[in-house]
Motif scaffolding. Structure first.
Motif, PDB file in Angstrom:
ATOM      1  N   GLU A 141       0.852  -1.192   0.000  1.00  0.00           N
ATOM      2  CA  GLU A 141       0.000   0.000   0.000  1.00  0.00           C
ATOM      3  C   GLU A 141       0.882   1.234   0.000  1.00  0.00           C
ATOM      4  O   GLU A 141       2.030   1.177   0.458  1.00  0.00           O
ATOM      5  N   GLU A 142       0.340   2.340  -0.514  1.00  0.00           N
ATOM      6  CA  GLU A 142       1.131   3.576  -0.569  1.00  0.00           C
ATOM      7  C   GLU A 142       0.273   4.759  -0.186  1.00  0.00           C
ATOM      8  O   GLU A 142      -0.857   4.905  -0.643  1.00  0.00           O
ATOM      9  N   SER A 143       0.814   5.609   0.673  1.00  0.00           N
ATOM     10  CA  SER A 143       0.087   6.790   1.123  1.00  0.00           C
ATOM     11  C   SER A 143       0.047   7.848   0.029  1.00  0.00           C
ATOM     12  O   SER A 143       0.998   8.014  -0.731  1.00  0.00           O
ATOM     13  N   HIS A 144      -1.081   8.566  -0.064  1.00  0.00           N
ATOM     14  CA  HIS A 144      -1.132   9.740  -0.940  1.00  0.00           C
ATOM     15  C   HIS A 144      -1.214  11.009  -0.090  1.00  0.00           C
ATOM     16  O   HIS A 144      -1.656  12.051  -0.540  1.00  0.00           O
ATOM     17  N   SER A 145      -0.784  10.891   1.163  1.00  0.00           N
ATOM     18  CA  SER A 145      -0.745  12.032   2.079  1.00  0.00           C
ATOM     19  C   SER A 145       0.705  12.442   2.287  1.00  0.00           C
ATOM     20  O   SER A 145       1.411  11.851   3.106  1.00  0.00           O
ATOM     21  N   PRO A 146       1.211  13.436   1.525  1.00  0.00           N
ATOM     22  CA  PRO A 146       2.613  13.834   1.676  1.00  0.00           C
ATOM     23  C   PRO A 146       2.877  14.423   3.052  1.00  0.00           C
ATOM     24  O   PRO A 146       2.079  15.192   3.571  1.00  0.00           O
ATOM     25  N   ILE A 147       4.011  14.024   3.638  1.00  0.00           N
ATOM     26  CA  ILE A 147       4.377  14.542   4.955  1.00  0.00           C
ATOM     27  C   ILE A 147       5.856  14.891   4.945  1.00  0.00           C
ATOM     28  O   ILE A 147       6.588  14.545   4.017  1.00  0.00           O
ATOM     29  N   SER A 148       6.289  15.577   5.998  1.00  0.00           N
ATOM     30  CA  SER A 148       7.694  15.906   6.173  1.00  0.00           C
ATOM     31  C   SER A 148       8.221  15.140   7.379  1.00  0.00           C
ATOM     32  O   SER A 148       7.652  15.227   8.465  1.00  0.00           O
ATOM     33  N   VAL A 149       9.273  14.358   7.171  1.00  0.00           N
ATOM     34  CA  VAL A 149       9.926  13.635   8.256  1.00  0.00           C
ATOM     35  C   VAL A 149      11.353  14.161   8.360  1.00  0.00           C
ATOM     36  O   VAL A 149      12.159  13.978   7.453  1.00  0.00           O
ATOM     37  N   ASN A 150      11.633  14.862   9.453  1.00  0.00           N
ATOM     38  CA  ASN A 150      12.964  15.455   9.660  1.00  0.00           C
ATOM     39  C   ASN A 150      13.398  16.311   8.464  1.00  0.00           C
ATOM     40  O   ASN A 150      14.544  16.268   8.033  1.00  0.00           O
ATOM     41  N   GLY A 151      12.432  17.055   7.912  1.00  0.00           N
ATOM     42  CA  GLY A 151      12.751  17.975   6.821  1.00  0.00           C
ATOM     43  C   GLY A 151      12.720  17.370   5.438  1.00  0.00           C
ATOM     44  O   GLY A 151      12.851  18.082   4.446  1.00  0.00           O
ATOM     45  N   LYS A 152      12.502  16.065   5.330  1.00  0.00           N
ATOM     46  CA  LYS A 152      12.474  15.426   4.014  1.00  0.00           C
ATOM     47  C   LYS A 152      11.025  15.134   3.622  1.00  0.00           C
ATOM     48  O   LYS A 152      10.273  14.546   4.406  1.00  0.00           O
ATOM     49  N   GLN A 153      10.626  15.550   2.418  1.00  0.00           N
ATOM     50  CA  GLN A 153       9.265  15.358   1.943  1.00  0.00           C
ATOM     51  C   GLN A 153       9.097  13.966   1.345  1.00  0.00           C
ATOM     52  O   GLN A 153       9.949  13.498   0.595  1.00  0.00           O
ATOM     53  N   GLY A 154       7.990  13.323   1.652  1.00  0.00           N
ATOM     54  CA  GLY A 154       7.716  12.005   1.093  1.00  0.00           C
ATOM     55  C   GLY A 154       6.415  11.451   1.630  1.00  0.00           C
ATOM     56  O   GLY A 154       5.558  12.198   2.112  1.00  0.00           O
ATOM     57  N   ASN A 155       6.238  10.142   1.537  1.00  0.00           N
ATOM     58  CA  ASN A 155       5.041   9.500   2.063  1.00  0.00           C
ATOM     59  C   ASN A 155       5.401   8.104   2.579  1.00  0.00           C
ATOM     60  O   ASN A 155       6.458   7.564   2.268  1.00  0.00           O
ATOM     61  N   TRP A 156       4.510   7.547   3.369  1.00  0.00           N
ATOM     62  CA  TRP A 156       4.746   6.227   3.942  1.00  0.00           C
ATOM     63  C   TRP A 156       4.275   5.134   2.999  1.00  0.00           C
ATOM     64  O   TRP A 156       3.280   5.288   2.294  1.00  0.00           O
ATOM     65  N   MET A 157       5.006   4.024   2.981  1.00  0.00           N
ATOM     66  CA  MET A 157       4.642   2.839   2.200  1.00  0.00           C
ATOM     67  C   MET A 157       4.527   1.642   3.137  1.00  0.00           C
ATOM     68  O   MET A 157       5.380   1.456   4.015  1.00  0.00           O
ATOM     69  N   LYS A 158       3.485   0.856   2.932  1.00  0.00           N
ATOM     70  CA  LYS A 158       3.359  -0.405   3.646  1.00  0.00           C
ATOM     71  C   LYS A 158       3.993  -1.485   2.779  1.00  0.00           C
ATOM     72  O   LYS A 158       3.593  -1.663   1.621  1.00  0.00           O
ATOM     73  N   VAL A 159       4.996  -2.183   3.308  1.00  0.00           N
ATOM     74  CA  VAL A 159       5.768  -3.113   2.482  1.00  0.00           C
ATOM     75  C   VAL A 159       5.961  -4.450   3.196  1.00  0.00           C
ATOM     76  O   VAL A 159       5.788  -4.564   4.409  1.00  0.00           O
ATOM     77  N   LYS A 160       6.347  -5.441   2.386  1.00  0.00           N
ATOM     78  CA  LYS A 160       6.712  -6.760   2.913  1.00  0.00           C
ATOM     79  C   LYS A 160       8.157  -7.029   2.544  1.00  0.00           C
ATOM     80  O   LYS A 160       8.546  -6.916   1.382  1.00  0.00           O
ATOM     81  N   SER A 161       8.976  -7.382   3.543  1.00  0.00           N
ATOM     82  CA  SER A 161      10.390  -7.641   3.304  1.00  0.00           C
ATOM     83  C   SER A 161      10.601  -9.089   2.861  1.00  0.00           C
ATOM     84  O   SER A 161       9.670  -9.899   2.870  1.00  0.00           O
ATOM     85  N   LYS A 162      11.835  -9.424   2.504  1.00  0.00           N
ATOM     86  CA  LYS A 162      12.148 -10.801   2.095  1.00  0.00           C
ATOM     87  C   LYS A 162      11.929 -11.799   3.220  1.00  0.00           C
ATOM     88  O   LYS A 162      11.638 -12.969   2.981  1.00  0.00           O
ATOM     89  N   SER A 163      12.060 -11.332   4.463  1.00  0.00           N
ATOM     90  CA  SER A 163      11.823 -12.213   5.606  1.00  0.00           C
ATOM     91  C   SER A 163      10.337 -12.321   5.946  1.00  0.00           C
ATOM     92  O   SER A 163       9.968 -12.891   6.972  1.00  0.00           O
ATOM     93  N   GLN A 164       9.480 -11.706   5.092  1.00  0.00           N
ATOM     94  CA  GLN A 164       8.017 -11.726   5.226  1.00  0.00           C
ATOM     95  C   GLN A 164       7.505 -10.812   6.340  1.00  0.00           C
ATOM     96  O   GLN A 164       6.335 -10.891   6.712  1.00  0.00           O
ATOM     97  N   SER A 165       8.379  -9.956   6.865  1.00  0.00           N
ATOM     98  CA  SER A 165       7.919  -8.954   7.837  1.00  0.00           C
ATOM     99  C   SER A 165       7.147  -7.862   7.107  1.00  0.00           C
ATOM    100  O   SER A 165       7.555  -7.423   6.026  1.00  0.00           O
ATOM    101  N   ILE A 166       6.049  -7.413   7.697  1.00  0.00           N
ATOM    102  CA  ILE A 166       5.231  -6.358   7.093  1.00  0.00           C
ATOM    103  C   ILE A 166       5.283  -5.123   7.990  1.00  0.00           C
ATOM    104  O   ILE A 166       5.068  -5.210   9.208  1.00  0.00           O
ATOM    105  N   GLY A 167       5.594  -3.991   7.389  1.00  0.00           N
ATOM    106  CA  GLY A 167       5.681  -2.748   8.144  1.00  0.00           C
ATOM    107  C   GLY A 167       5.728  -1.557   7.211  1.00  0.00           C
ATOM    108  O   GLY A 167       5.325  -1.662   6.037  1.00  0.00           O
ATOM    109  N   TYR A 168       6.254  -0.430   7.695  1.00  0.00           N
ATOM    110  CA  TYR A 168       6.214   0.831   6.955  1.00  0.00           C
ATOM    111  C   TYR A 168       7.618   1.390   6.748  1.00  0.00           C
ATOM    112  O   TYR A 168       8.455   1.339   7.644  1.00  0.00           O
ATOM    113  N   VAL A 169       7.853   1.935   5.543  1.00  0.00           N
ATOM    114  CA  VAL A 169       9.103   2.631   5.240  1.00  0.00           C
ATOM    115  C   VAL A 169       8.759   3.988   4.638  1.00  0.00           C
ATOM    116  O   VAL A 169       7.668   4.182   4.107  1.00  0.00           O
TER     117      VAL A 169
END
Length: 423
Positions: A141-169
């Motif tokens: 999943e991908e956010s369409h709500s732009p935010i600033s984290v420590n001065g950097k503009q972007g958005n949050w993504m819900k992802v699955k890693s190779k180890s099958q962990s699910i979280g946000y980057v």
């Protein structure tokens, strides 16, 4: 007979619940980092409040209702939480509300030296896993709500890693591709970047880009104990990360001439030899400042605002009102150029923030800036702020004209008490 009827009623109830759930088709997920977000009975903020969403809570997005259909100034979201359905006003600029759209899965490649996979879409949440450079994740999943984290503009993504962990980057550190195979074939690549680095020790070598490859050369550009602007991030096939750093000076002959820029430093440095930050103020405070309150103020502002300010050209004054403590921060924007001689720039300290101390953090209660300057008077009975601004040189008005707005502290805020114009 009675048992048969009871079973039939039970089956009908289950069928009814199943049909009801089918009516609500999920189109995304939501998350809030602020407490007491109100959910209304209708897509209208004059309707009754059904319930409130607590801080750091998830909810399901069922439908987006257009402001054109509603003949209102805002879109609305139909949402569901804990089997309650209601309406939430769309606040696209509100970084406390994060909306994640369900999409066809695609993939991302980590372009950072390391990246935490977090349990929730905020930097304070638990780190589930530490991703390495060139790790590939599946984007769910991908956010369409732009935010600033420590001065950097972007958005949050819900992802699955190779180890099958699910979280946000956080998206600025991810290179997106349609397939895992396409990302796996990437060798050396470069992405846009903005931020600052501090070089503690002068390196013997730097790198330059020739024929799309980094070549080591003798260092004649980078000095020790210096700050440099970051232009891009370069990731090698082996997973090493370099930053393109820049130092330049500019000159302007008069108000109407073009700015001439002289590049002093333009090269690539390995990430492990640098102290990196998205914003100049937080990096400067970490390296140069020792006073704890000043460091806290610059760290706070670096997270709250999207542009760079210069702590070296900043004054901080404080005053007390009742039981509350306030800080008036008068500062200047920090440009990527080290200096601009003769440029039409504001006087130093032309931006003002007033912060109210709250527990272990602050709240911004006032912000104004002028193209000329700001004057602070904390010795008056009530503290005053005067913002002075002038027209730009390319306009019809004379740049020597000065508009002044005077603000006075009353109660718990600064209010405008006087406006005047001088030639």
């Amino acid at each position: 007979m009675k048992q048969c009827v009871t079973k039939s009623v039970f089956v009908l109830i289950l069928l009814s619940l199943s049909l009801t759930n089918c009516l609500w088709k999920q189109i995304g997920n939501g998350y809030t980092t602020k407490s007491k977000i109100q959910v209304y009975s209708k897509p209208d903020d004059t309707s009754s409040v059904l319930f409130e969403i607590p801080k750091n809570a998830n909810f399901v997005i069922l439908e987006k209702i257009s402001k054109k259909d509603l003949k209102q100034s805002n879109d609305w979201w139909k949402i569901k939480k804990d089997n309650q359905v209601g309406y939430l006003k769309d606040q696209s600029r509100d970084s406390n509300l994060i909306f994640l759209s369900v999409l066809n899965p695609h993939f991302g490649l980590v372009a950072a030296t390391s990246l935490f996979l977090r349990s929730e879409p905020n930097v304070e949440s638990k780190a589930i896993e530490k991703l390495k450079t060139k790790d590939i994740v599946e984007i769910l999943e991908e956010s369409h709500s732009p935010i600033s984290v420590n001065g950097k503009q972007g958005n949050w993504m819900k992802v699955k890693s190779k180890s099958q962990s699910i979280g946000y980057v956080f998206s600025p550190y991810i290179v997106i591709g349609d397939t895992e195979e396409i990302l796996a074939t990437l060798s050396d690549f470069e992405t846009k970047e903005s931020g600052w680095v501090y070089v503690k020790n002068k390196p013997s070598f730097v790198h330059q880009l020739y024929n799309r490859k980094l070549i080591k050369i003798n260092n004649e550009q980078v000095e020790e104990d210096q700050f440099y602007f970051v232009k891009s991030r370069y990731v090698t096939n082996e997973g090493k990360v370099f930053f393109r750093v820049l130092k330049q000076k500019s000159r302007q002959e008069d108000w109407y001439s073009d700015i001439e820029t002289t590049v002093i430093t333009d090269c690539y440095l390995p990430a492990e030899s640098l102290v990196l930050s998205n914003q100049y103020a937080s990096l400067y405070a970490r390296i140069r400042l020792f006073e704890p309150t000043e460091k806290k103020i610059f760290d706070f502002l670096s997270k709250e605002i999207s542009y760079d300010i210069d702590p070296n050209q900043t004054s901080i004054k404080s005053f007390q009102s009742k039981k509350d403590r306030y800080f008036i921060v008068t500062t200047t924007a920090r440009d990527e150029n080290d200096e601009c001689i003769g440029c039409f720039l504001p006087e130093l300290e032309n931006i003002v923030y007033v912060l109210k101390e709250k527990a272990n953090t602050f709240e911004i209660i006032f912000y104004e800036s002028g193209s000329r300057s700001a004057i602070i008077d904390t010795y008056a009975i009530s503290p005053k702020i005067i913002i002075r601004t002038s027209p730009l040189p390319e306009g019809d008005e004379s740049p020597s004209k000065i508009y002044s707005n005077e603000y006075e502290f009353r109660g718990e805020k600064f209010v405008l008490i006087k406006s005047e114009t001088t030639e």
